[in-house]
Design an enzyme around this catalytic site. Structure first.
Site, PDB file in Angstrom:
ATOM      1  N   CYS B 167       0.802  -1.226   0.000  1.00 25.40           N
ATOM      2  CA  CYS B 167       0.000   0.000   0.000  1.00 25.40           C
ATOM      3  C   CYS B 167       0.835   1.278   0.000  1.00 25.40           C
ATOM      4  CB  CYS B 167      -0.913  -0.015   1.219  1.00 25.40           C
ATOM      5  SG  CYS B 167      -1.839  -1.541   1.300  1.00 25.40           S
ATOM      6  N   HIS B 308      -2.740   8.437   5.675  1.00 27.89           N
ATOM      7  CA  HIS B 308      -2.887   7.106   5.042  1.00 27.89           C
ATOM      8  C   HIS B 308      -4.324   6.636   5.251  1.00 27.89           C
ATOM      9  CE1 HIS B 308      -1.773   3.293   3.393  1.00 27.89           C
ATOM     10  NE2 HIS B 308      -2.007   2.643   4.514  1.00 27.89           N
ATOM     11  N   THR B 312      -9.253   1.231   8.696  1.00 31.78           N
ATOM     12  CA  THR B 312      -9.181   0.040   9.548  1.00 31.78           C
ATOM     13  C   THR B 312      -9.114   0.499  11.010  1.00 31.78           C
ATOM     14  OG1 THR B 312      -6.757  -0.078   9.482  1.00 31.78           O
ATOM     15  CG2 THR B 312      -7.951  -1.338   7.825  1.00 31.78           C
ATOM     16  N   GLU B 319      -1.866   5.545  13.281  1.00 32.70           N
ATOM     17  CA  GLU B 319      -1.375   6.699  12.522  1.00 32.70           C
ATOM     18  C   GLU B 319      -1.468   7.975  13.373  1.00 32.70           C
ATOM     19  OE1 GLU B 319      -3.210   7.403   8.707  1.00 32.70           O
ATOM     20  OE2 GLU B 319      -1.641   8.822   8.150  1.00 32.70           O
ATOM     21  N   LYS B 340      -8.959   8.387   0.992  1.00 30.12           N
ATOM     22  CA  LYS B 340      -9.576   7.060   0.856  1.00 30.12           C
ATOM     23  C   LYS B 340     -11.042   7.063   1.272  1.00 30.12           C
ATOM     24  CE  LYS B 340      -5.163   4.688   1.384  1.00 30.12           C
ATOM     25  NZ  LYS B 340      -4.324   5.867   1.701  1.00 30.12           N
ATOM     26  N   HIS B 345      -9.280   2.352  -1.042  1.00 31.23           N
ATOM     27  CA  HIS B 345      -7.827   2.173  -0.995  1.00 31.23           C
ATOM     28  C   HIS B 345      -7.357   1.609  -2.336  1.00 31.23           C
ATOM     29  CE1 HIS B 345      -3.880   1.522   0.225  1.00 31.23           C
ATOM     30  NE2 HIS B 345      -4.049   0.828   1.335  1.00 31.23           N
ATOM     31  N   PHE B 404       1.846  -3.404   3.984  1.00 32.10           N
ATOM     32  CA  PHE B 404       2.187  -4.759   4.424  1.00 32.10           C
ATOM     33  C   PHE B 404       3.700  -4.946   4.277  1.00 32.10           C
ATOM     34  CE2 PHE B 404      -2.103  -7.069   3.457  1.00 32.10           C
ATOM     35  CZ  PHE B 404      -2.694  -6.364   4.480  1.00 32.10           C
TER      36      PHE B 404
END
Lengths: 123, 417
Positions: B167, B308, B312, B319, B340, B345, B404
């Site tokens: 990402c 970002h 989630t 963040e 987003k 995303h 990730f």
């Protein structure tokens, strides 16, 4: 968690078998009160993998909303017991009817006050 | 003194518009590009936990007489070609006059050519005819198919890399473009990010990872809700973004329009977990601090963050922890938005699109709304985030991306003076 689950029931045995296979441990060394995180050392991704194996073994889908309940082995067994009862299947039948396979609770649309316990990924 | 690098061209393919003008107008109106996935062919949609995505619905392939490349590549690279064509046009670069050897390409790609990948895999396993695997299969699915086709299409013979860090891929591609110009390896770099992998297998994979929103399948436009208490996972998107980066000297010489200066970049790894961020946000804070140091600015100068913010539960929390560690109480006065919330995303495209948004915010003094921020989560409170358009002269902005593989990336943009 002190669980009232019957370790010898067919459903329980299948859960222990599935968990033992995933964890590469003898099912005899697993106990209902074992916490997936604290005793078995599973992080959130490993818990998701474990639930994936359980879904496969019992041929059902576990929605995200129910994920927070699955904290101990006993909780997993109780959850599956409830699900199979709710679906009108015998406890010992790990394969619910196809019509029940994809059943999902009605989605909650607006704001919720609770914070889901899964969804830990960074992405 | 380090070579200064500026942004001189922008191009975008997104779920809320193909082309920067359309995208920006939609963004300022808080338009959501999240819609229901109508089908994956014969696959039963009810078997997918999530059934919504940020889908690009108005993308048309260019006429082959104008573009002989698009028909030879997967959807994500088609997006990259379209975004780059727009960015080059926007920059006013005359490619016939530019020395090809001094022009590079850096592409950020998360998943790559999964459309053809899945199609060929399925065909092979069903037909059991390996001699019928398509001859263009390998050139299409190699992750550098986008950076390769961009070089061919626009005659860029300088450094050419594909960066795949999930990402955060295209923050790194832009950051590496910055480094290439600083190192005098190129005068101009096409910095792009693209992904289009809303496919049965990839989408199923993200569902199985329980990373996607599932609670809003019947209300798609409410599903992506960064920092809101009701968030329950990210919404997958597709798209591409391209920025033309140039040395200031090169841009000045040709009297180019300058959106902003790309002033700083940092890349780190948490060495923690493949998909879970370190929960105290300390490595995010470290990355932000390194990027600010690289840009030569202090935390007190930052007025804007393109977060970002994937929606989630843990990611958004972490963040804000990281930002708060750097900015302290001052974070309450910094304007923040979450792109987003509008488009989902877009994985490998996300960083490039966030950087385009930041460049436009610096240029216009306008910050697009964050939609669905109805019930602010006190765990990650951001007073500088609004569901309305904010007017603010932005002098220094940050763009965050975390991916990730435990990796973090941050860019710093400055108003060009």
């Amino acid at each position: 968690m002190k669980s009232s689950v019957n370790k010898s029931s067919q459903l329980s045995q299948q859960v222990y078998h599935t968990l033992g296979k995933y964890l590469q441990r003898d099912p005899k060394n697993l106990h209902p009160e074992d916490s997936l995180r604290d005793d078995l050392g599973l992080d959130s991704l490993q818990t998701i993998e474990l639930v994936y194996e359980v879904e496969s073994a019992f041929d059902l889908q576990i929605p995200d909303e129910d994920f927070g309940r699955l904290t101990t082995i006993g909780a997993v067994i109780l959850y599956l017991d409830e699900r199979t009862h709710a679906q009108g299947n015998a406890l010992s039948d790990p394969h619910p009817t196809p019509s029940a396979k994809n059943s999902r609770p009605a989605p909650v649309v607006k704001k919720t006050k609770t914070r889901p316990t899964s969804k830990k990924s960074r992405t | 003194m380090a070579v200064r690098v500026v942004i001189t061209g922008l191009g975008i393919v997104s779920p809320i518009g193909v082309g920067v003008q359309t995208f920006w107008k939609s963004a300022l109106h808080g338009k959501s590009g999240i819609t229901a996935i109508s089908s994956f062919g014969d696959f039963p949609m009810e078997s997918y936990r999530s059934r919504i995505a940020g889908q690009v619905s108005d993308f048309r392939l260019p006429d082959p007489s104008e573009d002989k490349f698009s028909s030879r590549v997967d959807r994500y690279a088609q997006f990259a070609l379209a975004a780059t064509r727009e960015a080059i046009q926007d920059s006013g670069l005359d490619l016939e006059k530019e020395p090809a050897e001094r022009m590079g390409v850096m592409a950020g790609v998360g998943m790559g050519g999964m459309m053809m990948g899945e199609r060929e895999l399925t065909t092979l396993y069903q037909s059991r005819k390996p001699h019928r695997v398509h001859p263009n299969f390998i050139p299409t699915i190699t992750l550098n198919s986008a950076s390769g086709i961009l070089a061919l299409a626009f005659g860029a013979k300088g450094p050419n890399l594909t960066i795949s860090t999930a990402c955060s891929s295209s923050i790194h591609s832009i950051g590496q473009a910055l480094q290439a110009i600083r190192l005098n390896q190129a005068d101009v770099v096409i910095a792009s990010g693209a992904d289009a992998s809303i496919t049965p297998l990839v989408f199923g994979g993200f569902c199985s990872l329980r990373a996607l929103s599932t609670r809003y399948n019947d209300h798609a436009d409410q599903a992506s809700r960064p920092f809101d208490r009701g968030r329950d996972g990210f919404v997958m998107g597709e798209g591409a973004g391209t920025l033309i980066l140039e040395s200031l000297r090169h841009a000045t010489r040709r009297k180019a329009k300058i959106y902003a200066e790309l002033a700083g970049y940092a890349a780190t790894n948490e060495a923690y977990h493949m998909v879970i961020p370190r929960e105290d946000g300390s490595d995010i804070a470290r990355t932000v601090s390194l990027a600010l140091k690289d840009a030569g600015v202090s935390p007190s100068q930052v007025d804007y963050v393109n977060a970002h913010a994937t929606s989630t539960v843990v990611g958004d929390d972490v963040e804000v922890k990281g930002l708060r560690a750097v900015f302290g109480k001052r974070l309450n006065t910094i304007r923040v938005n979450a792109t987003k919330s509008l488009i989902g995303h877009t994985l490998g495209a996300a960083g490039a699109i966030g950087t385009i948004v930041s460049a436009l915010s610096i240029q216009t003094g306008t910050i697009h709304p964050t939609v669905n921020y109805d019930d602010p989560d006190p765990h990650c409170a951001l007073p500088g985030l609004s569901t309305k358009v904010q007017k603010k002269s932005v002098r220094v902005g940050l763009v965050n991306a975390f991916g990730f593989g435990s990796n973090n990336a941050v860019l710093v943009l400055k108003k060009f003076t």
